[in-house]
Design a protein around this motif. Sequence first.
Motif, PDB file in Angstrom:
ATOM      1  N   ALA A  98       0.806  -1.221   0.000  1.00  0.00           N
ATOM      2  CA  ALA A  98       0.000   0.000   0.000  1.00  0.00           C
ATOM      3  C   ALA A  98       0.840   1.272   0.000  1.00  0.00           C
ATOM      4  O   ALA A  98       0.288   2.372  -0.107  1.00  0.00           O
ATOM      5  CB  ALA A  98      -0.919   0.005   1.219  1.00  0.00           C
ATOM      6  N   LYS A  99       2.137   1.176   0.109  1.00  0.00           N
ATOM      7  CA  LYS A  99       3.022   2.333   0.292  1.00  0.00           C
ATOM      8  C   LYS A  99       2.804   3.435  -0.739  1.00  0.00           C
ATOM      9  O   LYS A  99       2.758   4.615  -0.403  1.00  0.00           O
ATOM     10  CB  LYS A  99       4.476   1.878   0.271  1.00  0.00           C
ATOM     11  N   ALA A 100       2.627   3.084  -1.990  1.00  0.00           N
ATOM     12  CA  ALA A 100       2.479   4.088  -3.059  1.00  0.00           C
ATOM     13  C   ALA A 100       1.167   4.854  -2.949  1.00  0.00           C
ATOM     14  O   ALA A 100       1.070   5.969  -3.448  1.00  0.00           O
ATOM     15  CB  ALA A 100       2.579   3.420  -4.424  1.00  0.00           C
ATOM     16  N   ARG A 101       0.157   4.282  -2.281  1.00  0.00           N
ATOM     17  CA  ARG A 101      -1.152   4.935  -2.187  1.00  0.00           C
ATOM     18  C   ARG A 101      -1.384   5.614  -0.842  1.00  0.00           C
ATOM     19  O   ARG A 101      -2.463   6.124  -0.584  1.00  0.00           O
ATOM     20  CB  ARG A 101      -2.262   3.920  -2.426  1.00  0.00           C
ATOM     21  N   ILE A 102      -0.376   5.625   0.035  1.00  0.00           N
ATOM     22  CA  ILE A 102      -0.543   6.228   1.354  1.00  0.00           C
ATOM     23  C   ILE A 102      -0.331   7.730   1.243  1.00  0.00           C
ATOM     24  O   ILE A 102       0.688   8.194   0.728  1.00  0.00           O
ATOM     25  CB  ILE A 102       0.436   5.617   2.379  1.00  0.00           C
ATOM     26  N   ASN A 103      -1.317   8.482   1.731  1.00  0.00           N
ATOM     27  CA  ASN A 103      -1.220   9.940   1.787  1.00  0.00           C
ATOM     28  C   ASN A 103      -0.260  10.276   2.920  1.00  0.00           C
ATOM     29  O   ASN A 103      -0.507   9.946   4.079  1.00  0.00           O
ATOM     30  CB  ASN A 103      -2.602  10.542   2.040  1.00  0.00           C
ATOM     31  N   LEU A 104       0.843  10.954   2.606  1.00  0.00           N
ATOM     32  CA  LEU A 104       1.867  11.226   3.602  1.00  0.00           C
ATOM     33  C   LEU A 104       1.409  12.206   4.674  1.00  0.00           C
ATOM     34  O   LEU A 104       1.983  12.254   5.752  1.00  0.00           O
ATOM     35  CB  LEU A 104       3.135  11.745   2.918  1.00  0.00           C
TER      36      LEU A 104
END
Length: 155
Positions: free
Chosen positions: A58-64
């Motif tokens: 999910a890392k690429a879709r996590i809102n920082l």
Amino acid sequence: MTHVDTDVKHCAAELLFVLCKENVSRFVKYTGYGNAAGLLAARGLLDSDSDTEEYREAKARINLVTGRVEAEQPDPMEGMTEEEKEQEAYHLISMINRLSRDQIIQPMGVTAEGRLAPIWGQMRNSTLEEEEDEDEDEEEDLDLMPEGGKDKQMK
């Protein structure tokens, strides 16, 4: 692990880490990365290998900013011609110029010394005529509104 007494906090973290068989991935999975970070940093185990499989996927879709997994958004420029993209860029520049001129925002740049400094007039890529044309278009839009709506818009 969030207790105000640091001894209790450290003992709880140590106990949970042992219960997870001192497996970093398992510890993070069951306690959360934020809770595990203190113990892992103290033990020198805080690195990218501690990411769980779920996190890696999910890392690429996590809102920082929010930390939430968000749905993939469509590309807003998809289907636009190069001319339309250029026109949109000029429109955005014009809006930024107007906000800057009205002192709502103050665009900044980095100097040669590495410090932030106001950019005065460097963003004025659009001509004054283009901005005046846009102002006239807005006035024409107001003229087309019914009298009550026009008064409300002007306030």
